[in-house]
Design a protein around this motif. Structure first.
Motif, mmCIF file in Angstrom:
data_model
loop_
_atom_site.group_PDB
_atom_site.id
_atom_site.type_symbol
_atom_site.label_atom_id
_atom_site.label_comp_id
_atom_site.label_asym_id
_atom_site.label_seq_id
_atom_site.Cartn_x
_atom_site.Cartn_y
_atom_site.Cartn_z
ATOM 1 N N GLU A 53 -3.734 -1.835 -9.094
ATOM 2 C CA GLU A 53 -2.577 -1.159 -8.943
ATOM 3 C C GLU A 53 -2.610 0.370 -8.686
ATOM 4 O OE1 GLU A 53 1.279 -2.359 -11.010
ATOM 5 O OE2 GLU A 53 0.590 -0.403 -12.053
ATOM 6 N N CYS A 54 -1.797 1.022 -7.861
ATOM 7 C CA CYS A 54 -1.850 2.390 -7.466
ATOM 8 C C CYS A 54 -0.657 2.978 -7.979
ATOM 9 C CB CYS A 54 -2.140 2.715 -6.112
ATOM 10 S SG CYS A 54 -2.077 4.272 -5.679
ATOM 11 N N ARG A 55 -0.633 4.065 -8.747
ATOM 12 C CA ARG A 55 0.536 4.556 -9.351
ATOM 13 C C ARG A 55 0.619 6.032 -9.679
ATOM 14 N NH1 ARG A 55 -0.476 0.729 -14.629
ATOM 15 N NH2 ARG A 55 -1.856 2.155 -15.704
ATOM 16 N N SER A 56 1.581 6.581 -10.122
ATOM 17 C CA SER A 56 1.473 8.062 -10.740
ATOM 18 C C SER A 56 0.966 8.032 -12.084
ATOM 19 C CB SER A 56 3.253 8.724 -10.341
ATOM 20 O OG SER A 56 2.994 10.103 -11.358
ATOM 21 N N GLU A 57 0.292 9.047 -12.508
ATOM 22 C CA GLU A 57 -0.357 9.220 -13.769
ATOM 23 C C GLU A 57 1.015 9.265 -14.634
ATOM 24 O OE1 GLU A 57 -3.113 12.221 -14.617
ATOM 25 O OE2 GLU A 57 -4.349 11.512 -13.014
ATOM 26 N N ALA A 58 1.929 9.943 -14.304
ATOM 27 C CA ALA A 58 3.157 9.623 -15.217
ATOM 28 C C ALA A 58 4.003 8.442 -14.635
ATOM 29 C CB ALA A 58 4.383 10.948 -14.794
ATOM 30 N N HIS A 59 3.968 7.689 -15.522
ATOM 31 C CA HIS A 59 4.582 6.199 -15.221
ATOM 32 C C HIS A 59 5.305 5.220 -16.449
ATOM 33 C CE1 HIS A 59 0.178 5.209 -16.139
ATOM 34 N NE2 HIS A 59 0.864 4.151 -16.844
ATOM 35 N N HIS A 99 0.933 -1.197 -0.141
ATOM 36 C CA HIS A 99 0.135 0.066 0.006
ATOM 37 C C HIS A 99 0.890 1.176 -0.074
ATOM 38 C CE1 HIS A 99 -3.464 -2.447 2.156
ATOM 39 N NE2 HIS A 99 -3.169 -2.653 0.741
ATOM 40 N N SER A 100 2.228 1.000 -0.180
ATOM 41 C CA SER A 100 2.908 2.393 -0.247
ATOM 42 C C SER A 100 4.035 1.997 -1.495
ATOM 43 C CB SER A 100 3.535 2.498 1.149
ATOM 44 O OG SER A 100 4.398 1.319 1.290
ATOM 45 N N GLY A 101 4.839 3.368 -1.576
ATOM 46 C CA GLY A 101 5.932 3.360 -2.578
ATOM 47 C C GLY A 101 5.412 3.894 -4.003
ATOM 48 N N PRO A 102 6.150 3.907 -4.919
ATOM 49 C CA PRO A 102 5.962 4.455 -6.372
ATOM 50 C C PRO A 102 4.473 3.669 -6.742
ATOM 51 C CG PRO A 102 8.126 4.169 -6.105
ATOM 52 C CD PRO A 102 7.748 3.529 -4.911
ATOM 53 N N ARG A 103 4.692 2.574 -6.499
ATOM 54 C CA ARG A 103 3.676 1.659 -7.332
ATOM 55 C C ARG A 103 3.026 0.732 -5.983
ATOM 56 N NH1 ARG A 103 3.665 -0.205 -13.226
ATOM 57 N NH2 ARG A 103 4.769 1.904 -14.215
#
Length: 913
Positions: A162-168, A12-16
């Motif tokens: 998956e949770c991530r940045s829109e820029a990936h 649940h943490s980190g870049p992804r």
């Protein structure tokens, strides 16, 4: 493999961050009641009543999104869904995906993202009814062996959020050059990005090998080349893996990171040979259908895959041909780590159309995108055995295949491409490998196998198109890419919760004779009285497995005698449902010979050969010897041999190059009189510098010298009479003879039997057509013996060629009951290479199960104990008796083959008894 294609523990943490959605979902197949199902696995793996069901199914579940994910991009990712998936969240459609083998994902729109979501997946698995599924008829979609082993529908690989940045990072392609140490990483981004791209390469120990940072200015893709100073090559002996870590940074903070393994290796085909990392490579492969006992397509665990890989290496395999399907991504990850090369194939279609051809190449492009960075994958196949195409008839389809080969070579120049992995009557058009499939049962087809291998080794014209459109270079490595024989598993080891697995009822209709039906095999063993042939069912299964070993041993050794053949692929790694030709069973239990198989499935192989594998006690027999080096050069060495453990000799062996075959001086071994009636093992060991390089063995049946027969015989056929006289029989008139010997029977013979005459019928030399054991009346159906007044089933002789008894794919198990007069035959009960000279070309039918107790002395059965028939059998006829045999007992000069002489003595004595 990419982070996005792995099964994750929840993070649940980190870049992804990742949240697994594997587990229990609600499920409903259209027209069926709603229930629950475990994801991942095809629905056919869960519900007995849906084993064959196609149609439209709905999966759904509720889920809780971690609070800290809200405000970021969240996607739902599917490893693979078969075949057409439509995905909705909270009743709103996210999108659809066609294709049963590859990953896909959908972004959950920000305005829908909340802590609680309801996910629904509508899955369509088309049936063969094209009218019901006009957009993707089953025959026109890549489906592999679903048409053989059953349909596979639903979510069969993992699902996660998956949770991530829109820029990936959306994809990374890694090309590692073994010669230069250069590693080129092509990175694709979700959108134009301004910031830093950092690529770090880690060695096998996790230490930084090299790192580079690149400034991006509104870029959606980038390419970076880094140089590794001290390269460690990836190989089966030392699978050195590197790891590429790719990070996006913005304002000094890492906003996205992915990582993927790769390796330095090269794989080439030139000068008729393979080269791995510039060194000669001999292919020792096995076909892997990649099916599993309960999950069907879905592996039970990573541990299961690792155990399978470990056992594959123990068997001496260096390559798996993953057969016409795209496996779970973990399959390749394990192959990378364990050092197994992989030959991967596009799942086949059934009907070639413009749409199905596009689906094939779209699937291949998806495979390249998902799996292209794995060092284990070295070969691609476009078509297998002309399935889904009509290469023999269609010039247009041959032209398409030619173009598809070049398309794929351009897409991936680092791997070899096979256009069509061929068998009779199809062929290659243009290919990096000249491969071909051929099946032959041994010992029945041992000579046929040797002849075919010898012909293939000469690079025959028939492996390429005869239509003037073949583009054969002439230096493609020759590979026998399918061959093999059956060896039955023990059913008790396959039980699931104490019951037969569901697939035991599969195969009933696969062949017209029903020989591929496992259910009831133990009952058939008892019904046909085979407990009088084998001491127990357990013994029969063990014998069948050693029979498989000896057959594969012979077939491999024949290929190793030809330096032009550069590898083979055994069918197959594991049994698959009713198909029992695996080196392991469906549960990955090993065969009885597991600990010995590497002796013949290795680089350096000792190849012993004899003209015949039976000798008379006290005689001397010659053994031809060759050393085949495979992928490893041979240093100067010493070959020693022993007979039943007693040292018998040794000789020096000169050094030899890799992928070569060297003939050694022949041996002449004497077999002592005290060995009579036994099967003797001649064992060979090759050593150098105190280290064992190879070992092998040869089983030879030693027969007691014959005494002059006490029985007198008659034959009205001069050739038979002369043969019997040479064997020492007293040939007398018909009325004085103890036994009359004939190849065909007349009404006078039947009448003589009715009045007490004893007959032997040598049905192998009877002219065809022969039908019943006579040549003048087609309905030999007579009352006799205790059944006087009742019809007695006839004995009918049938050619094996063209029937299930031929054994060219579903192996037959041939046996001689080693009791009574036949107890003098060494070995058994299953026939071995000593029987090659007498192998029956015909079989005798017309016997009920009860007759196998006393009337049938030798016979054969197909597959899972089906279609038992006789090769030596007797009938009472009135006051007389007939013993018929289809063994070829007069193919060589009288007395030359001990097996022929012993069998002939046995049938004559049985008739006279």
């Amino acid at each position: 493999m990419t982070i996005a294609s792995r099964r994750f523990a929840d993070t649940h943490s980190g870049p992804r961050a990742h949240l697994s959605l594997d587990g229990i979902w609600d499920f409903q197949l259209e027209g069926q009641r709603q229930t629950t199902i475990a994801v991942p696995a095809p629905w056919q793996a869960h519900f007995p009543d849906l084993r064959a069901a196609a149609g439209v199914a709905t999966y759904s579940r509720s889920l809780v999104v971690p609070q800290e994910w809200l405000g970021r991009q969240v996607v739902v990712h599917f490893g693979a869904v078969n075949y057409f998936a439509e995905v909705s969240v909270n009743g709103r459609r996210l999108g659809s995906h066609e294709g049963g083998y590859l990953p896909f994902e959908f972004v959950i729109p920000a305005d829908m993202l909340s802590s609680e979501l309801h996910l629904e997946v509508k899955v369509t698995l088309p049936s063969s009814d094209a009218k019901a599924f006009p957009d993707f008829p089953f025959d026109e979609i890549p489906h592999g062996k679903q048409s053989w082993y059953g349909m596979l529908g639903g979510i069969w690989q993992s699902v996660w959020l998956e949770c991530r940045s829109e820029a990936h990072v959306t994809h990374q392609s890694i090309r590692a050059d073994l010669a230069t140490g250069d590693v080129t990483v092509d990175v694709e981004l979700a959108s134009a990005f301004t910031g830093a791209l950092n690529i770090t390469l880690l060695d096998r120990n996790g230490a930084v090998a090299v790192s580079q940072e690149l400034a991006l200015d509104a870029a959606a893709q980038a390419s970076v080349t880094l140089k590794v100073a001290k390269v460690e090559a990836w190989s089966p002996d030392d699978p050195a893996l590197y790891r590429a870590v790719i990070e996006l940074s913005e304002g000094g903070a890492i906003i996205d990171a992915v990582a993927e393994n790769f390796g330095f290796r090269s794989f080439e085909a030139r000068d008729g040979k393979f080269f791995l990392n510039g060194q000669p490579f001999y292919m020792r492969g096995a076909l892997d259908q990649d099916y599993y006992p309960e999950g069907i397509y879905t592996p039970p665990s990573l541990d299961f895959l690792e155990d399978q890989a470990r056992k594959s290496k123990e068997l001496g395999l260096n390559l798996l041909r993953c057969h016409i399907k795209v496996p779970d991504p973990r399959y390749y990850d394990v192959a990378d780590r364990f050092g197994l090369l992989v030959w991967t194939e596009i799942p086949n279609i059934q009907t070639f159309t413009e749409a199905s051809a596009k689906r094939l190449l779209d699937t291949m492009e998806g495979i390249l995108r998902r799996d292209g960075n794995h060092p284990s994958i070295v070969i691609w196949t476009i078509i297998n055995e002309d399935w889904g195409t009509r290469l023999v008839e269609s010039a247009d389809q041959r032209s398409w295949l030619y173009s598809a080969y070049h398309w794929l070579k351009k897409k991936d120049p680092t791997r070899l491409v096979v256009d069509n992995s061929a068998c009779v009557p199809n062929f290659h058009i243009v290919s990096d490998i000249d491969d071909y499939h051929y099946y032959a049962s041994v010992p029945e087809m041992a000579r046929e196998w040797a002849d075919w291998v010898s012909a293939f080794a000469k690079r025959p014209d028939w492996s390429y198109s005869p239509n003037g459109d073949a583009k054969r270079r002439g230096d493609e490595p020759l590979v026998v890419s399918e061959f093999g024989v059956w060896g039955l598993p023990h059913p008790d080891k396959l039980l699931q919760d104490g019951k037969e697995p569901f697939w035991f009822i599969n195969g009933l209709e696969w062949d017209s004779e029903g020989a591929t039906y496992p259910h009831g095999v133990q009952q058939r063993f008892r019904t046909y009285q085979f407990d009088k042939v084998f001491s127990s069912f357990d013994t029969f299964i063990e014998d069948a497995q050693w029979h498989q070993f000896n057959a594969l041993k012979f077939e491999i050794e024949e290929m190793r005698r030809h330096a032009s053949i550069q590898g083979y692929v055994i069918t197959e790694l594991t049994d698959l449902h009713w198909e029992a030709n695996g080196l392991m069973d469906m549960e990955r239990n090993t065969r009885a010979y597991h600990h010995r198989f590497h002796e013949i499935n290795t680089d350096v192989v000792i190849v012993p050969r004899m003209q015949r594998y039976a000798v008379w006690a006290g005689d001397t027999a010659g053994i031809e010897l060759e050393i085949s080096t495979g992928g490893k050069a041979l240093p100067a060495a010493e070959l020693s041999w022993s007979i039943d453990g007693a040292d018998a000799g040794r000789m020096a062996v000169a050094a030899a190059d890799a992928t070569s075959v060297h003939r050694l001086p022949a041996l002449n071994l004497s077999f002592a009189v005290e060995k009579a009636g036994k099967q003797v093992s001649v064992q060979f060991t090759l050593t150098a510098g105190g280290k064992e390089l190879a070992r092998n063995s040869l089983d030879i049946s030693v027969y007691a010298q014959r005494s002059k027969p006490a029985l007198s015989v008659f034959s009205g056929e001069p050739e038979i009479a002369a043969y019997l006289a040479v064997l020492g029989y007293e040939v007398v008139g018909a009325d004085e003879a103890d036994v009359r010997v004939a190849s065909t029977l007349s009404q006078a013979d039947i009448d003589a039997m009715e009045h007490g005459a004893r007959y032997v019928s040598l049905a192998d030399i009877a002219p065809a057509p022969f039908g019943n054991l006579r040549n003048d009346q087609p309905n030999w159906n007579y009352p006799t013996g205790g059944d006087r007044g009742q019809p007695m089933p006839q004995m009918r002789v049938t050619e094996r060629n063209g029937t299930i008894w031929k054994g060219n794919w579903v192996t037959g198990f041939s046996w001689v009951k080693r009791s009574g007069v036949f107890a003098r035959l060494p070995g058994g009960p299953l026939t071995d290479l000593s029987f090659v000279g007498v192998n029956p070309n015909r079989v005798i039918t017309g016997f009920r199960p009860i007759h196998f107790d006393g009337l049938v002395h030798a016979g054969t059965m197909a597959g899972w104990i089906h279609k038992p028939c006789a090769t030596i059998a007797e009938r009472r006829v009135g006051a007389g008796r007939i013993v018929a045999t289809t063994f070829g007992l007069m193919r060589e000069p009288a007395g030359a083959d001990p097996v022929a002489a012993a069998l002939l003595d046995g049938v004559i004595e049985t008739a006279a008894a």
